[in-house]
Design a protein around this motif. Structure first.
Motif, PDB file in Angstrom:
ATOM      1  N   ALA A 261      39.465  43.985  43.715  1.00 19.21           N
ATOM      2  CA  ALA A 261      39.616  43.628  45.136  1.00 19.21           C
ATOM      3  C   ALA A 261      38.248  43.489  45.795  1.00 19.21           C
ATOM      4  O   ALA A 261      37.975  42.521  46.513  1.00 19.21           O
ATOM      5  CB  ALA A 261      40.461  44.671  45.863  1.00 19.21           C
ATOM      6  N   SER A 262      37.375  44.459  45.538  1.00 18.76           N
ATOM      7  CA  SER A 262      36.023  44.384  46.110  1.00 18.76           C
ATOM      8  C   SER A 262      35.281  43.153  45.601  1.00 18.76           C
ATOM      9  O   SER A 262      34.647  42.424  46.366  1.00 18.76           O
ATOM     10  CB  SER A 262      35.223  45.648  45.738  1.00 18.76           C
ATOM     11  N   ALA A 263      35.376  42.928  44.306  1.00 19.80           N
ATOM     12  CA  ALA A 263      34.640  41.810  43.701  1.00 19.80           C
ATOM     13  C   ALA A 263      35.169  40.470  44.195  1.00 19.80           C
ATOM     14  O   ALA A 263      34.393  39.537  44.439  1.00 19.80           O
ATOM     15  CB  ALA A 263      34.729  41.895  42.180  1.00 19.80           C
ATOM     16  N   SER A 265      36.539  39.845  47.084  1.00 25.06           N
ATOM     17  CA  SER A 265      36.089  39.644  48.456  1.00 25.06           C
ATOM     18  C   SER A 265      34.625  39.230  48.491  1.00 25.06           C
ATOM     19  O   SER A 265      34.219  38.405  49.293  1.00 25.06           O
ATOM     20  CB  SER A 265      36.249  40.932  49.268  1.00 25.06           C
ATOM     21  N   LEU A 266      33.852  39.808  47.599  1.00 26.03           N
ATOM     22  CA  LEU A 266      32.409  39.528  47.615  1.00 26.03           C
ATOM     23  C   LEU A 266      32.081  38.197  46.958  1.00 26.03           C
ATOM     24  O   LEU A 266      31.147  37.520  47.374  1.00 26.03           O
ATOM     25  CB  LEU A 266      31.665  40.659  46.893  1.00 26.03           C
ATOM     26  N   CYS A 267      32.821  37.826  45.922  1.00 25.31           N
ATOM     27  CA  CYS A 267      32.417  36.656  45.122  1.00 25.31           C
ATOM     28  C   CYS A 267      33.380  35.478  45.218  1.00 25.31           C
ATOM     29  O   CYS A 267      33.062  34.403  44.717  1.00 25.31           O
ATOM     30  CB  CYS A 267      32.224  37.061  43.666  1.00 25.31           C
ATOM     31  N   ASP A 268      34.542  35.665  45.819  1.00 20.18           N
ATOM     32  CA  ASP A 268      35.413  34.531  46.147  1.00 20.18           C
ATOM     33  C   ASP A 268      35.814  33.725  44.904  1.00 20.18           C
ATOM     34  O   ASP A 268      35.654  32.511  44.862  1.00 20.18           O
ATOM     35  CB  ASP A 268      34.681  33.644  47.171  1.00 20.18           C
ATOM     36  N   GLU A 270      38.962  32.991  41.813  1.00 21.56           N
ATOM     37  CA  GLU A 270      40.428  32.892  41.809  1.00 21.56           C
ATOM     38  C   GLU A 270      41.088  33.530  40.593  1.00 21.56           C
ATOM     39  O   GLU A 270      42.295  33.776  40.605  1.00 21.56           O
ATOM     40  CB  GLU A 270      40.893  31.430  41.948  1.00 21.56           C
ATOM     41  N   GLU A 295      47.092  45.965  47.513  1.00 19.73           N
ATOM     42  CA  GLU A 295      46.868  46.836  48.671  1.00 19.73           C
ATOM     43  C   GLU A 295      45.512  46.573  49.315  1.00 19.73           C
ATOM     44  O   GLU A 295      45.359  46.666  50.528  1.00 19.73           O
ATOM     45  CB  GLU A 295      46.906  48.318  48.248  1.00 19.73           C
ATOM     46  N   HIS A 296      44.525  46.264  48.483  1.00 15.24           N
ATOM     47  CA  HIS A 296      43.154  46.202  49.000  1.00 15.24           C
ATOM     48  C   HIS A 296      42.607  44.793  49.201  1.00 15.24           C
ATOM     49  O   HIS A 296      41.701  44.606  50.002  1.00 15.24           O
ATOM     50  CB  HIS A 296      42.218  47.006  48.088  1.00 15.24           C
ATOM     51  N   ARG A 298      43.175  41.926  50.894  1.00 17.46           N
ATOM     52  CA  ARG A 298      44.066  41.440  51.948  1.00 17.46           C
ATOM     53  C   ARG A 298      43.453  40.321  52.783  1.00 17.46           C
ATOM     54  O   ARG A 298      44.186  39.611  53.459  1.00 17.46           O
ATOM     55  CB  ARG A 298      44.477  42.610  52.856  1.00 17.46           C
ATOM     56  N   ILE A 299      42.140  40.180  52.774  1.00 16.94           N
ATOM     57  CA  ILE A 299      41.564  39.062  53.521  1.00 16.94           C
ATOM     58  C   ILE A 299      42.003  37.787  52.807  1.00 16.94           C
ATOM     59  O   ILE A 299      42.075  37.728  51.581  1.00 16.94           O
ATOM     60  CB  ILE A 299      40.033  39.189  53.673  1.00 16.94           C
ATOM     61  N   PHE A 301      41.345  34.727  51.749  1.00 17.60           N
ATOM     62  CA  PHE A 301      40.868  34.029  50.546  1.00 17.60           C
ATOM     63  C   PHE A 301      40.978  34.907  49.306  1.00 17.60           C
ATOM     64  O   PHE A 301      41.099  34.400  48.187  1.00 17.60           O
ATOM     65  CB  PHE A 301      39.439  33.502  50.736  1.00 17.60           C
ATOM     66  N   ARG A 304      44.377  35.151  46.836  1.00 14.61           N
ATOM     67  CA  ARG A 304      44.756  34.167  45.826  1.00 14.61           C
ATOM     68  C   ARG A 304      44.378  34.593  44.409  1.00 14.61           C
ATOM     69  O   ARG A 304      44.773  33.944  43.441  1.00 14.61           O
ATOM     70  CB  ARG A 304      44.119  32.815  46.124  1.00 14.61           C
TER      71      ARG A 304
END
Lengths: 335, 335
Positions: A261-263, A265-268, A270, A295-296, A298-299, A301, A304
């Motif tokens: 989830a963190s990765a 969000s940071l690297c976008d 798919e 759960e994490h 959620r933003i 982009f 997906r």
């Protein structure tokens, strides 16, 4: 090697691991044609390790029956355990104390003069392979993970391998998933690797009261030999319904899910491909992984992102190493 | 605009924010020559917002005294609050409900036919600016962060902007720093942004008993007006020694430090620039940030990361927007 000579030569692919060395011949279209393996000499010094590798390569290139002629080799791609100096290719594999800043690239280049010799991290080679030929194929933005004795990975963004400043981009094992979590062998705390690496997970299960092999006699094929308190035995026992072993898989899966989830969000990206021994636990790992990820992440982009099992198995490292030569426009950055 | 015409025309740079619109003329060598600002019409519908922007641009390009002639404009670069469709440039800025999938790029392109018009996320423009002209200059691998009402960023690897699949790479605000942390407005939990965004931090401090402005009358210059329970007042009170305000800065700093440690391990960069309102808290933020970063970034390649304050201040967004045109080889990926 009439096969390969007819299609423009072969690439020699090498995979340097703590338990085995593997090498293979790869055709220009990326087909792995012939593979040899040898156990890594335990506790070997620098030259003992090198001799073992040389012997392995001799069986693939040279006078042996079925070997390629040296002049057929158009390049050598190598995946090795790290850390390493990159792209110069001096390697210090964690589980191979005999090699410390060993000039692996230069030594191989001396044997294969006039062709490119390229060394990259083994987990990055696996990620490349999954992007090139495996379950990440067709994606422009992907994280390829290996969850095993360590937790590593490689990052493809915009259709190209991302190296980072020292060739370590994609190394998801040290993303923090719990700031007050267990100590990690890197010296940090709560890293994904500290929780999800096989030995760490087995250790946690033992501390919870797990005794390996209680279910082994009823296990299937691959897992029949389960006995040592390792991740394979843990996965086998989890499949048999051992509650602590199942809890361990949940623990690992959730940790991977949070890190992904963190990765994402940071690297976008798919797609995430997950290979390595622990990924063979199947739904016991991927279920909790998906749950924590959703759960994490959620933003918008990041929602997906899809997580898929790696497709290539133990030969991924060789295929990715070959791609350093055969698909260098996408997978080899240094100029 | 004899100045600019003599050096090959000007780029029009635009910065679309929830509280103000800004626009500027930038010379071919990247110098911001003239800036105009206007308050974002609060609650404005799509056309009201567009008219405000048009009026702003009219003062920079057209018949006004000191304005550039339309034929001098060689391109338009735009940074906008997200989310957006990228690279097509339909924007839906979080704090601007009047624009939902508003075709900002197309509308601007209709006013400036025949030249490139490029739209990217505002935090990414700030990161570009810091890499191009600011405190990340000279680094090949950098994360540029903005810690303000939201927490965003942009990623430069191998000397080039990394876009990711949807133009959102670098968005560090949703890296998980505490899996059981507070809910985030994205729907997740324990995201960096949930903890470190200004309003979240002020809210936390109020819940701990902080009452803003107790120290404001003795504060210096910039902070004299502190009164509302916002991040600026919190930073002012922290500088005056208010223990809860100081604890809030420690909380934010540590959260940023953990997220940077994760990002540095995953992306292998050497520099992080930090801008936005909260970064003005200075050592009260950067001290705990460094402490948490060094605790968690322990794998060797990640230990080299340096965190530095952003250099360019409130004009960074305009400078980065101009770079989408003027340094497109490094900062504009779509083909």
């Amino acid at each position: 090697m009439a096969d390969s000579a007819g299609t423009g030569g072969v690439v020699l692919a090498v995979d340097i691991g703590g338990t085995k060395f593997a090498a293979g011949l790869v055709s220009q279209d990326g087909t792995l044609m012939r593979v040899r393996r040898v156990a890594t000499p335990p506790g070997g010094d620098a030259e003992t390790l090198w001799k073992a590798l040389e012997g392995l390569l001799d069986g693939l290139v040279g006078a042996s029956a079925g070997a390629a002629r040296p002049d057929e080799v158009t390049g050598v791609g190598v995946g090795s355990g790290g850390p390493m100096f990159w792209p110069s290719g001096e390697v210090s594999p964690l589980n191979m104390p005999g090699w410390r800043a060993f000039p692996l690239r230069d030594r191989i280049a001396a044997r294969f003069p006039g062709v490119p010799v390229r060394v990259h991290n083994d987990a990055i080679c696996v990620a490349i392979a999954e992007h090139w030929q495996g379950s990440g194929r067709g994606s422009e933005n992907m994280l390829g993970m290996v969850v095993s004795t360590g937790v590593g990975g490689g990052l493809i963004l915009g259709g190209r391998l991302i190296d980072g400043g020292t060739g370590n981009a994609g190394h998801i094992g040290h993303v923090v998933v719990d700031p007050v979590g267990p100590p990690c062998r890197c010296g940090g705390r709560g890293c994904l690797e500290a929780i999800a690496r096989g030995p760490g997970l087995a250790e946690w299960a033992v501390a919870q009261g797990w005794r390996p092999g209680a279910h082994a006699q009823t296990g299937e094929g691959l897992y029949k030999e389960a006995a040592a308190a390792n991740a394979r035995a843990l996965a086998a026992d989890a499949k048999e319904g051992d509650p602590i072993a199942m809890a361990a898989m949940t623990r690992a899966g959730r940790a991977v899910g949070i890190a992904v989830a963190s990765a994402a969000s940071l690297c976008d990206f798919e797609v995430v491909t997950i290979g390595g021994g622990l990924s063979q636990a199947g739904p016991l790992l991927f279920g909790p992984l998906e749950e924590a990820l959703r759960e994490h992440a959620r933003i918008e982009f990041a929602t997906r992102v899809r997580v898929v099992p790696a497709a290539l198995g133990q030969e991924a490292g060789l295929i990715g190493a070959a791609a350093l030569i055969l698909a260098a426009d996408r997978y080899w950055g240094p100029r």
